[in-house]
Design an enzyme around this catalytic site. Structure first.
Site, PDB file in Angstrom:
ATOM      1  N   ARG A 182       0.842  -1.202   0.000  1.00  0.00           N
ATOM      2  CA  ARG A 182       0.000   0.000   0.000  1.00  0.00           C
ATOM      3  C   ARG A 182       0.875   1.250   0.000  1.00  0.00           C
ATOM      4  O   ARG A 182       1.533   1.549   0.995  1.00  0.00           O
ATOM      5  CB  ARG A 182      -0.932   0.000   1.210  1.00  0.00           C
ATOM      6  CG  ARG A 182      -1.819   1.249   1.264  1.00  0.00           C
ATOM      7  CD  ARG A 182      -3.022   1.101   2.173  1.00  0.00           C
ATOM      8  NE  ARG A 182      -2.689   1.049   3.590  1.00  0.00           N
ATOM      9  CZ  ARG A 182      -3.588   1.125   4.568  1.00  0.00           C
ATOM     10  NH1 ARG A 182      -4.878   1.263   4.279  1.00  0.00           N
ATOM     11  NH2 ARG A 182      -3.213   1.044   5.828  1.00  0.00           N
ATOM     12  N   ASP A 467      -3.772   3.213  13.808  1.00  0.00           N
ATOM     13  CA  ASP A 467      -2.937   3.827  12.780  1.00  0.00           C
ATOM     14  C   ASP A 467      -3.435   5.239  12.531  1.00  0.00           C
ATOM     15  O   ASP A 467      -4.207   5.779  13.330  1.00  0.00           O
ATOM     16  CB  ASP A 467      -2.896   2.969  11.502  1.00  0.00           C
ATOM     17  CG  ASP A 467      -4.254   2.861  10.803  1.00  0.00           C
ATOM     18  OD1 ASP A 467      -5.184   3.629  11.142  1.00  0.00           O
ATOM     19  OD2 ASP A 467      -4.376   2.017   9.900  1.00  0.00           O
TER      20      ASP A 467
END
EC number: 2.3.3.9
Length: 557
Positions: A182, A467
């Site tokens: 990603r 996150d």
């Protein structure tokens, strides 16, 4: 970054120079200022920048225009101009490569050396190797993440924890997880790479370019390929840009067209109205769509922050995937994916097992199992976990439904019918914001931002792996509750959400942290800086589109 451009920073500060682990068969991504011509990998990134950054800039401007329209209308709808694409039942995405056919459990995490080994060894079918929300984009993290992945593919990777002395290495004779990398979202730049005019290269192109250039052929030789998760996509036009990047990259390197596969995170409310169009734009390279949670809620708050009380979200933990508007989103995603032959990947199980409290684990594991059972029953082909201990639980849920089949894309979910209004029916929720919810938003926000400023993007807080999306929903809810004039019941009184209340709660949390960790550890951290930044992005009248934009200006390295 045009040919002849520079990589900011001297050779002395380059992580590659400090730790020469880049495979000898490929050039280093680091380059000192004084060198006059780019090495091949940087030349490739430079060409990506020259060709595609202007379109990226146009699409970011289009985001702002669309947000202004949402502010004016307080609604969204499926696009009339793309109705023919949605109505055409004949098109499908390209068949899945064998390495991505079975994705029943995916583990996520940053690309530090220990995580790289643990994720590949985890027993999950896929590892989302994250340069985005689970990684603070210091130059060291950016470069060493690339090094670690390249080392893993050549099985030239090990790690010894300096504190515990424990050593980590790849399992020799077992199947490793397939990597889906990603890159950063379109909105983030990489300040260490600039073009001749001083413009920073988009972080997405840096991450994608270095990874693809160094690893595409190597992965093909291993029977896999360069696979990507695409974050923060807001429209099918942004997916079209990615598709054009893929076509060019494959042509530039001589890799067959269609080798790249991309899974798009549907983690913005605008993208939820364009799922079919996004798959259509990427149809030669598409692998699937993913249903996120925190970023999706953050996007709802961001886009409908002018919409009044009907769009006010309750505490983040009170918004489960069974809420009506979240069910509409996830079921539409499964139906869309399977209609077009793509994988539907479910959301994150973020629990971090406790090594001290078995009862906490028991309760949490049952919640994870119920969540994964629901996803498998709804038709998802796989789901995410944040910790290796959760892999067997998620695997069991999907094994019960899939058996020996690699996926359930044949389950078309034609029973699902979602109207445009269903996706934004926030006022169907019975839960309301609470004072403990405000406290939790401040606690998690400060603790996460402090770790991020130290270069850590994935952080265990209160037994959950958090996150950057965590910080986004935390500060967005504080902002929304204050601007909507939300009132809480607290200690027998009615308390209104105000900037003064947020500052009071933040000051109390900062004092609690100081007492909890001690003066020395407090002074060594970035606690005051994190406190100030959280309040800045939570209280400013001018709502920052992304917390990571002002935070990146304060990130060292």
């Amino acid at each position: 970054m045009a040919p002849g451009a520079t990589a900011e920073g001297s050779d002395r500060s380059c992580p590659h120079q400090r730790r020469p682990r880049w495979p000898s068969s490929t050039p280093s991504p680091c380059r000192g200022r004084r060198r006059s011509s780019p090495r091949p990998a940087l030349a490739f990134v430079a060409e990506l920048h020259r060709r595609f950054t202007p379109r990226r800039d146009e699409l970011l401007a289009r985001r702002a225009e669309r947000r202004a329209e949402i502010a004016r209308t307080s609604t969204l709808d499926f696009l009339p101009e793309t109705a023919a694409i949605r109505a055409d039942d004949s098109w499908k995405v390209a068949p899945s490569p064998a390495a991505l056919d079975d994705r029943r459990v995916e583990i996520t995490g940053p690309t530090d050396r220990k995580m790289t080994i643990n994720a590949l060894n985890s027993g999950a079918r896929v590892w989302l190797a994250d340069f985005e929300d689970a990684s603070a984009p210091t130059w060291e993290n950016v470069v060493l993440g690339q090094v670690n992945l390249a080392d893993a593919y050549t099985r030239n990777i090990d790690f010894t924890d300096e504190k515990s002395g424990k050593s980590y290495a790849l399992k020799a004779d077992e199947e490793l997880a397939t990597v889906v990398m990603r890159p950063r979202g379109w909105h983030l730049n990489e300040r260490h790479l600039v073009d001749a005019n001083g413009a920073q290269v988009p972080g997405a192109l840096v991450d994608f370019g270095l990874y693809f250039f160094h690893n595409a052929q190597r992965l093909l030789d291993l029977g896999k390929g360069p696979y990507f998760y695409l974050p923060k996509t807001e429209s099918h036009l942004e997916a079209r840009l990615w598709n054009d990047v893929f076509v060019f990259a494959q042509e530039y390197t001589g890799i067959p067209q269609g080798t790249i596969r991309a899974t798009v995170l549907i983690e913005t409310i605008t993208a939820a109205y364009e799922m079919e169009e996004i798959l259509y734009e990427l149809r030669d390279h598409a692998s699937g769509l993913n249903a996120g949670r925190w970023d999706y809620l953050f996007s709802i708050v961001k886009n409908f922050r002018d919409g009044g009380a009907k769009f006010v979200l309750p505490d983040r933990n009170a918004v489960t995937m069974t809420a009506p508007f979240m069910r509409a989103y996830t079921e539409l995603l499964v139906r869309t994916c399977h209609k077009r032959g793509a994988h539907a990947i479910g959301g994150m199980a973020a629990f971090i097992p406790s090594r001290r409290d078995a009862e906490v684990n028991k309760v949490a594991f049952e919640k994870v199992r119920a969540d994964k059972d629901r996803e498998a029953a709804d038709g998802f082909d796989g789901s995410w976990v944040a910790h290796p201990d959760l892999v067997p639980i998620a695997m069991e849920s999907f094994d019960k439904v899939l058996g020996d089949r690699p996926n359930q894309k044949d389950r078309l979910r034609e029973d699902v019918h979602v109207e445009a209004a269903d996706l934004i029916a926030i006022d169907s929720l019975e839960a309301r914001p609470t004072y403990p919810g405000l406290v939790n938003a401040v606690q998690v926000g400060i603790r996460y931002i402090e770790a991020w400023l130290r270069g850590l993007g994935a952080v265990a807080i209160f037994n959950l792996m958090e996150d950057a999306a965590t910080a986004e929903i935390s500060r967005s809810q504080i902002w929304q509750w204050i601007n909507a004039g939300v009132e809480f019941e607290h200690a027998g009184n009615t308390v209104k959400a105000t900037p003064e209340l947020a500052r009071k709660v933040a000051a109390e949390e900062l004092a609690n942290i100081r007492q909890e960790i001690g003066e020395e550890a407090f002074a060594a951290g970035h606690w005051q800086q994190a406190h100030d930044l959280l309040l800045q992005v939570s209280l400013d009248d001018d709502y920052a589109d992304f917390l990571t934009l002002p935070a990146y200006e304060q990130l060292r390295g």
